[in-house]
Design a protein around this motif. Structure first.
Motif, PDB file in Angstrom:
ATOM      1  N   GLY A 257       4.697  -2.541   2.845  1.00 26.22           N
ATOM      2  CA  GLY A 257       4.262  -3.910   2.606  1.00 26.22           C
ATOM      3  C   GLY A 257       5.242  -4.663   1.721  1.00 26.22           C
ATOM      4  N   VAL A 258       4.842  -5.857   1.316  1.00 30.29           N
ATOM      5  CA  VAL A 258       5.732  -6.657   0.471  1.00 30.29           C
ATOM      6  C   VAL A 258       5.912  -5.969  -0.883  1.00 30.29           C
ATOM      7  CG1 VAL A 258       5.065  -8.805   1.597  1.00 30.29           C
ATOM      8  CG2 VAL A 258       3.806  -8.037  -0.408  1.00 30.29           C
ATOM      9  N   LYS A 259       7.059  -6.162  -1.484  1.00 27.59           N
ATOM     10  CA  LYS A 259       7.346  -5.540  -2.778  1.00 27.59           C
ATOM     11  C   LYS A 259       6.441  -6.111  -3.864  1.00 27.59           C
ATOM     12  CE  LYS A 259      12.180  -4.449  -1.757  1.00 27.59           C
ATOM     13  NZ  LYS A 259      13.591  -4.618  -2.178  1.00 27.59           N
ATOM     14  N   THR A 260       5.937  -5.223  -4.707  1.00 31.92           N
ATOM     15  CA  THR A 260       5.022  -5.641  -5.756  1.00 31.92           C
ATOM     16  C   THR A 260       5.107  -4.667  -6.932  1.00 31.92           C
ATOM     17  OG1 THR A 260       2.673  -5.968  -6.302  1.00 31.92           O
ATOM     18  CG2 THR A 260       3.193  -4.343  -4.625  1.00 31.92           C
ATOM     19  N   PRO A 261       4.836  -5.121  -8.132  1.00 33.25           N
ATOM     20  CA  PRO A 261       4.830  -4.220  -9.286  1.00 33.25           C
ATOM     21  C   PRO A 261       3.499  -3.499  -9.475  1.00 33.25           C
ATOM     22  CG  PRO A 261       4.473  -6.472 -10.021  1.00 33.25           C
ATOM     23  CD  PRO A 261       4.716  -6.537  -8.535  1.00 33.25           C
ATOM     24  N   TRP A 262       2.590  -3.643  -8.512  1.00 33.05           N
ATOM     25  CA  TRP A 262       1.271  -3.031  -8.645  1.00 33.05           C
ATOM     26  C   TRP A 262       1.363  -1.530  -8.859  1.00 33.05           C
ATOM     27  CZ3 TRP A 262      -1.486  -5.865  -3.988  1.00 33.05           C
ATOM     28  CH2 TRP A 262      -1.631  -7.214  -4.336  1.00 33.05           C
ATOM     29  N   HIS A 263       0.402  -1.008  -9.612  1.00 36.28           N
ATOM     30  CA  HIS A 263       0.369   0.413  -9.950  1.00 36.28           C
ATOM     31  C   HIS A 263       0.068   1.252  -8.707  1.00 36.28           C
ATOM     32  CE1 HIS A 263      -0.988   4.158 -11.931  1.00 36.28           C
ATOM     33  NE2 HIS A 263      -0.197   3.772 -12.910  1.00 36.28           N
ATOM     34  N   ARG A 264       0.521   2.506  -8.744  1.00 37.52           N
ATOM     35  CA  ARG A 264       0.302   3.445  -7.633  1.00 37.52           C
ATOM     36  C   ARG A 264      -1.176   3.559  -7.273  1.00 37.52           C
ATOM     37  NH1 ARG A 264       2.842   8.034  -5.372  1.00 37.52           N
ATOM     38  NH2 ARG A 264       1.355   9.602  -4.657  1.00 37.52           N
ATOM     39  N   THR A 265      -2.044   3.522  -8.271  1.00 35.46           N
ATOM     40  CA  THR A 265      -3.486   3.626  -8.026  1.00 35.46           C
ATOM     41  C   THR A 265      -3.970   2.532  -7.095  1.00 35.46           C
ATOM     42  OG1 THR A 265      -3.842   4.597 -10.213  1.00 35.46           O
ATOM     43  CG2 THR A 265      -5.751   3.639  -9.124  1.00 35.46           C
ATOM     44  N   THR A 266      -3.572   1.307  -7.391  1.00 42.69           N
ATOM     45  CA  THR A 266      -3.970   0.169  -6.565  1.00 42.69           C
ATOM     46  C   THR A 266      -3.434   0.304  -5.150  1.00 42.69           C
ATOM     47  OG1 THR A 266      -3.950  -1.260  -8.523  1.00 42.69           O
ATOM     48  CG2 THR A 266      -3.909  -2.350  -6.374  1.00 42.69           C
ATOM     49  N   LEU A 267      -2.209   0.762  -5.028  1.00 44.97           N
ATOM     50  CA  LEU A 267      -1.589   0.897  -3.707  1.00 44.97           C
ATOM     51  C   LEU A 267      -2.288   1.959  -2.865  1.00 44.97           C
ATOM     52  CD1 LEU A 267       2.187   0.658  -4.748  1.00 44.97           C
ATOM     53  CD2 LEU A 267       0.743  -1.133  -3.760  1.00 44.97           C
ATOM     54  N   LEU A 268      -2.716   3.058  -3.502  1.00 47.85           N
ATOM     55  CA  LEU A 268      -3.446   4.096  -2.781  1.00 47.85           C
ATOM     56  C   LEU A 268      -4.777   3.570  -2.255  1.00 47.85           C
ATOM     57  CD1 LEU A 268      -2.812   7.206  -5.076  1.00 47.85           C
ATOM     58  CD2 LEU A 268      -2.046   6.941  -2.710  1.00 47.85           C
ATOM     59  N   VAL A 269      -5.500   2.833  -3.086  1.00 44.91           N
ATOM     60  CA  VAL A 269      -6.786   2.272  -2.678  1.00 44.91           C
ATOM     61  C   VAL A 269      -6.602   1.281  -1.538  1.00 44.91           C
ATOM     62  CG1 VAL A 269      -8.755   0.881  -3.421  1.00 44.91           C
ATOM     63  CG2 VAL A 269      -7.825   2.624  -4.941  1.00 44.91           C
TER      64      VAL A 269
ATOM     65  N   HIS B  66       0.832  -1.192   0.000  1.00 39.65           N
ATOM     66  CA  HIS B  66       0.000   0.000   0.000  1.00 39.65           C
ATOM     67  C   HIS B  66       0.871   1.247   0.000  1.00 39.65           C
ATOM     68  CE1 HIS B  66       0.881  -0.731   4.261  1.00 39.65           C
ATOM     69  NE2 HIS B  66       0.668   0.551   4.468  1.00 39.65           N
ATOM     70  N   LEU B  67       0.235   2.370  -0.331  1.00 39.42           N
ATOM     71  CA  LEU B  67       0.938   3.651  -0.388  1.00 39.42           C
ATOM     72  C   LEU B  67       0.020   4.725   0.178  1.00 39.42           C
ATOM     73  CD1 LEU B  67       3.364   5.369  -1.395  1.00 39.42           C
ATOM     74  CD2 LEU B  67       2.142   5.623  -3.563  1.00 39.42           C
ATOM     75  N   HIS B  68       0.472   5.413   1.205  1.00 41.55           N
ATOM     76  CA  HIS B  68      -0.337   6.449   1.831  1.00 41.55           C
ATOM     77  C   HIS B  68      -0.499   7.646   0.896  1.00 41.55           C
ATOM     78  CE1 HIS B  68      -0.250   3.998   5.309  1.00 41.55           C
ATOM     79  NE2 HIS B  68       0.994   4.263   5.652  1.00 41.55           N
ATOM     80  N   ILE B  69      -1.577   8.389   1.109  1.00 42.27           N
ATOM     81  CA  ILE B  69      -2.015   9.419   0.163  1.00 42.27           C
ATOM     82  C   ILE B  69      -0.948  10.471  -0.141  1.00 42.27           C
ATOM     83  CG2 ILE B  69      -3.657  11.306  -0.166  1.00 42.27           C
ATOM     84  CD1 ILE B  69      -5.704   9.604   1.337  1.00 42.27           C
ATOM     85  N   ASN B  70      -0.321  11.027   0.871  1.00 46.65           N
ATOM     86  CA  ASN B  70       0.627  12.122   0.651  1.00 46.65           C
ATOM     87  C   ASN B  70       2.072  11.653   0.510  1.00 46.65           C
ATOM     88  OD1 ASN B  70      -1.311  14.148   0.676  1.00 46.65           O
ATOM     89  ND2 ASN B  70      -1.264  14.330   2.897  1.00 46.65           N
ATOM     90  N   PHE B  71       2.268  10.346   0.357  1.00 48.99           N
ATOM     91  CA  PHE B  71       3.616   9.809   0.316  1.00 48.99           C
ATOM     92  C   PHE B  71       4.081   9.599  -1.127  1.00 48.99           C
ATOM     93  CE2 PHE B  71       2.764   9.624   4.582  1.00 48.99           C
ATOM     94  CZ  PHE B  71       3.645   8.886   5.351  1.00 48.99           C
ATOM     95  N   LYS B  72       5.400   9.618  -1.326  1.00 48.18           N
ATOM     96  CA  LYS B  72       5.974   9.348  -2.640  1.00 48.18           C
ATOM     97  C   LYS B  72       5.946   7.848  -2.915  1.00 48.18           C
ATOM     98  CE  LYS B  72       9.147  13.270  -2.138  1.00 48.18           C
ATOM     99  NZ  LYS B  72      10.576  13.684  -2.072  1.00 48.18           N
TER     100      LYS B  72
END
Length: 273
Positions: A116-128, A104-110
């Motif tokens: 979490g575990v490393k993944t090639p998932w897109h930023r959009t998916t990580l934000l959700v 996952h990726l928090h909203i205001n973070f780069k």
């Protein structure tokens, strides 16, 4: 308001948990839908809304979850607080584990700060996924309270459960926008931004029903379950929500938003619970 309370009193509490959590999901979708009408969002407004979310979650953790959980626990003194302490720790550790595993990726973070575990998932998916992560304890909290009503626990009231659902729903409105608008700024289409924004809350009805059913069949776990949801929410606030509001020049606005959210949730719970 009385009509709403009477309605929830007249239906099965597990069904009530589903309806209440669907309400919180709908408000998330309503917030996400603002992406159709606005091109961007002021950063100060975003931080204020995130602070508001944190205030609601902290107030709900005590007034709606920990306090009733302690009150319904047997014994006196240190014995009486053991279920709340154990459940609170377990809830925090549960979210800690998810936080380390779920990408996952928090909203205001780069993007370089994804967790979490490393993944090639897109930023959009990580934000959700980041928002979905902290919606799990919110849905669970609503379900657990309704499950307590089903089990006939005096301290678990329909008014308290409805107040909690209302508070979470209110803070979900800006939360939906906080997901959809950054996606839109990144070039995602309006519809996809809305879709991902509202999907971040889909876990709430699921976890609400699970919580309600679990408490209905295993009534003795209710004090632990209430504290579990509280511990999970506090973990989210400290690990995710507050840090997100402290990364720009609007920390005071975020703090005032937090105070406002706390007051609103406290007022709802005391007035209705």
């Amino acid at each position: 308001m009385n009509q709403i309370l009477h309605y929830f009193e007249s239906i099965d509490p597990v069904l009530g948990a589903l309806y209440a959590s669907l309400f919180t999901w709908i408000l998330t979708a309503a917030g996400a839908a603002l992406v159709f009408f606005f091109k961007g969002m002021n950063r100060a407004l975003l931080d204020g809304m995130l602070g508001f979310t944190g205030g609601v979650m902290v107030a709900a953790s005590f007034w709606s979850l920990l306090a009733p959980g302690i009150e319904m626990s047997p014994g006196e003194g240190f014995v009486k607080v053991i279920p709340a302490a154990v459940g609170f720790a377990m809830g925090a550790l549960f979210l800690y584990g998810l936080d380390k595993i779920l990408p996952h990726l928090h909203i205001n973070f780069k993007e370089s700060e994804k967790e979490g575990v490393k993944t090639p998932w897109h930023r959009t998916t990580l934000l959700v996924l980041a928002i979905a992560l902290h919606n799990i304890p919110e849905g669970l909290a609503v379900g657990v309270l309704f499950g307590g009503v089903a089990a006939g626990i005096p301290e678990a009231t329909i008014g308290g459960a409805v107040a909690l659902a209302m508070g979470i729903g209110i803070q979900n409105f800006p939360e939906g926008l906080a997901v959809s608008m950054p996606l839109r700024r990144q070039g995602v289409s309006k519809f996809k931004s809305f879709w991902y924004g509202q999907m971040s809350a889909i876990v709430e009805p699921i976890s609400a029903v699970i919580g309600a059913v679990a408490v209905t069949f295993f009534t003795p776990i209710l004090p632990y379950a209430l504290a579990f949801a509280a511990g999970a929410m506090i973990f989210v606030v400290v690990e995710e929500v507050i840090p997100e509001t402290q990364r720009d020049n609007y920390t005071d606005i975020a703090t005032l938003g937090f105070i406002g959210g706390f007051i609103i949730m406290m007022t709802l719970d005391v007035a209705l619970g």
